[in-house]
Design a protein around this motif. Sequence first.
Motif: not given
Length: 237
Positions: A60, A77, A80, A86, A100, A147-149, A161
């Motif tokens: 992260s 995020d 999340t 996040g 989030l 952001v994004s995972r 996003c």
Amino acid sequence: MTYNLEKFLKGLEELQIELSDNQIQQFIRYYEMLVEKNKVMNLTAITEFDEVIEKHFLDSLSLIKVYDLKKEVSVMDMGTGAGFPGIPLKIAFPNLKVTLADSLNKRILFLQEVIEELGLKDIEALHARAEELGKNKEYREKFDLVVSRAVANLSSLEEYCVPFVKIGGNFISYKSGEIEEEVANAKNATFLLGGKMKEVYKFDLYEQKRSFVVIDKVKGTPKTYPRKAGTPTKTPL
């Protein structure tokens, strides 16, 4: 319980991130809450301390390789999950104003517990679908950084996003493995949503191939996007 922090401290040093004792304790408490809650709901397949440090916390925080996180910026995020990236970003960089968002309310309730327990300020956890929240004027095109995972096709992720990014801001996707074809296939989505590809930054994290796909927001996203629930995943742009 006592934890061996050697891997964490070494990883932080490599990223040139300095944390106070209190911030280290916040990460440990977050880990403990994550593992405890994971017994009753599916938050993560990874529960060993060193693995969480490596594959969740340091991964992260690796965002610092491509973005100046010491600025006072607003960050969303999206998707999340258990709070990555996040929560680690907020612990390490208290200056960030973090939102989030996740579609599963159980996760959001857990994250609200974490936020309260760790005493984090300027952070909110929202139960919402990106397709609906993206139409909300309070959130649409309001963030310096999104952001994004989340594990999803890049074209779909962009549609979820990019509408939240203000013009002049960035969307950054955390990716793993070989992503050249995925990036090439997302060119149309990037253009349609008002984005411009800035860079694909590749790095190794403990023998894992990781990448950041960095997109600049250069013009407003047409009101058509995001499309209705489920469509971005079923039929990517």
